[in-house]
Design a protein around this motif. Structure first.
Motif, PDB file in Angstrom:
ATOM      1  N   GLN A   1       3.205  -8.086  -2.475  1.00  0.00           N
ATOM      2  CA  GLN A   1       3.415  -6.641  -2.513  1.00  0.00           C
ATOM      3  C   GLN A   1       2.105  -5.976  -2.910  1.00  0.00           C
TER       4      GLN A   1
ATOM      5  N   GLU B   1      -2.921  -0.168   9.342  1.00  0.00           N
ATOM      6  CA  GLU B   1      -1.884  -1.124   8.966  1.00  0.00           C
ATOM      7  C   GLU B   1      -2.542  -2.304   8.259  1.00  0.00           C
ATOM      8  N   TRP B   2      -1.752  -3.018   7.470  1.00  0.00           N
ATOM      9  CA  TRP B   2      -2.223  -4.255   6.865  1.00  0.00           C
ATOM     10  C   TRP B   2      -2.109  -5.364   7.897  1.00  0.00           C
TER      11      TRP B   2
ATOM     12  N   THR C   1       5.348   3.697  -4.158  1.00  0.00           N
ATOM     13  CA  THR C   1       5.871   2.744  -3.171  1.00  0.00           C
ATOM     14  C   THR C   1       5.038   1.464  -3.207  1.00  0.00           C
TER      15      THR C   1
ATOM     16  N   ASP D   1       0.907   1.094  -4.896  1.00  0.00           N
ATOM     17  CA  ASP D   1       0.319   2.363  -4.452  1.00  0.00           C
ATOM     18  C   ASP D   1      -1.140   2.498  -4.873  1.00  0.00           C
TER      19      ASP D   1
ATOM     20  N   ASP E   1       3.753  -1.763  -0.334  1.00  0.00           N
ATOM     21  CA  ASP E   1       3.747  -2.322   1.014  1.00  0.00           C
ATOM     22  C   ASP E   1       3.960  -3.822   0.890  1.00  0.00           C
ATOM     23  N   GLU E   2       4.700  -4.385   1.823  1.00  0.00           N
ATOM     24  CA  GLU E   2       4.968  -5.821   1.852  1.00  0.00           C
ATOM     25  C   GLU E   2       4.067  -6.467   2.894  1.00  0.00           C
TER      26      GLU E   2
ATOM     27  N   VAL F   1      -1.511   3.791   0.221  1.00  0.00           N
ATOM     28  CA  VAL F   1      -0.139   3.346   0.021  1.00  0.00           C
ATOM     29  C   VAL F   1       0.473   4.454  -0.833  1.00  0.00           C
TER      30      VAL F   1
END
Length: 185
Positions: A50, A104-105, A69, A53, A71-72, A65
């Motif tokens: 994970q 995007e990751w 929140t 933010d 991001d996964e 981020v």
């Protein structure tokens, strides 16, 4: 010449112009900004990380981020008896056909080896020059066997104005103290 910050009666400020401003302030490199959780990466399992933010400034582009929140990011399984290094990169993509940009990751997977794993290559480029894909390495993930053993953050955390001013004041105080002591000798 165009007045970017003026009223022209129409929408006219472009992402490229905004990046010019940011590059002039931050430079062309990549920095984690001191906001939110500063993109802290937390291992959830042997395949899941994970990212909390925060914000990344890279080549004048601001990536975020959202506050509050996470991001996964999913990492491919490791292999028993093998080591591997993966790169979690922020990927900027420009679609010339639709004239749209996104972020995007992505995980760039390294090669599994018995020892001394190497960091895989990412897609380098220049966002301002219009390159279609530009990766910024943000994390290096080390796997030993099936376990994630470390996550190294690549960009430095940029100091904010308050921190820069405090450092400046400290340097100024040392300079004045040193100068005063040398003139008294």
């Amino acid at each position: 010449m165009e007045l970017v910050t003026g009223r022209l009666g129409r929408t006219h400020i472009t992402s490229q112009q905004d990046r010019q401003k940011h590059q002039g302030i931050w430079g062309p490199g990549a920095y984690i900004l001191n906001t939110g959780s500063s993109l802290e990466a937390v291992v959830q399992s042997s395949n899941n990380i994970q990212i909390k933010d925060g914000a990344l400034m890279s080549q004048g582009a601001l990536f975020s981020v959202k506050v509050g929140t996470v991001d996964e990011v999913t990492i491919a399984n490791g292999s028993q008896g093998m080591m591997r290094k993966d790169v979690i990169a922020c990927r900027y993509t420009y679609n010339q056909g639709t004239n749209t940009e996104k972020a995007e990751w992505v995980v760039v997977q390294g090669n599994p080896v018995t020892s001394n794993p190497q960091i895989p290559q990412i897609t380098n480029g220049d966002i301002q020059a219009g390159d279609a894909i530009v990766d910024t390495a943000v994390f290096i993930v080390t796997l030993e066997g099936i376990n994630i053993t470390s996550i190294e953050i690549m960009p430095e955390t940029a100091p904010n104005i308050e921190e820069i001013m405090a450092q400046f004041d400290e340097l100024n105080r040392k300079f004045v103290f040193k100068r005063r002591n040398s003139s008294e000798a």
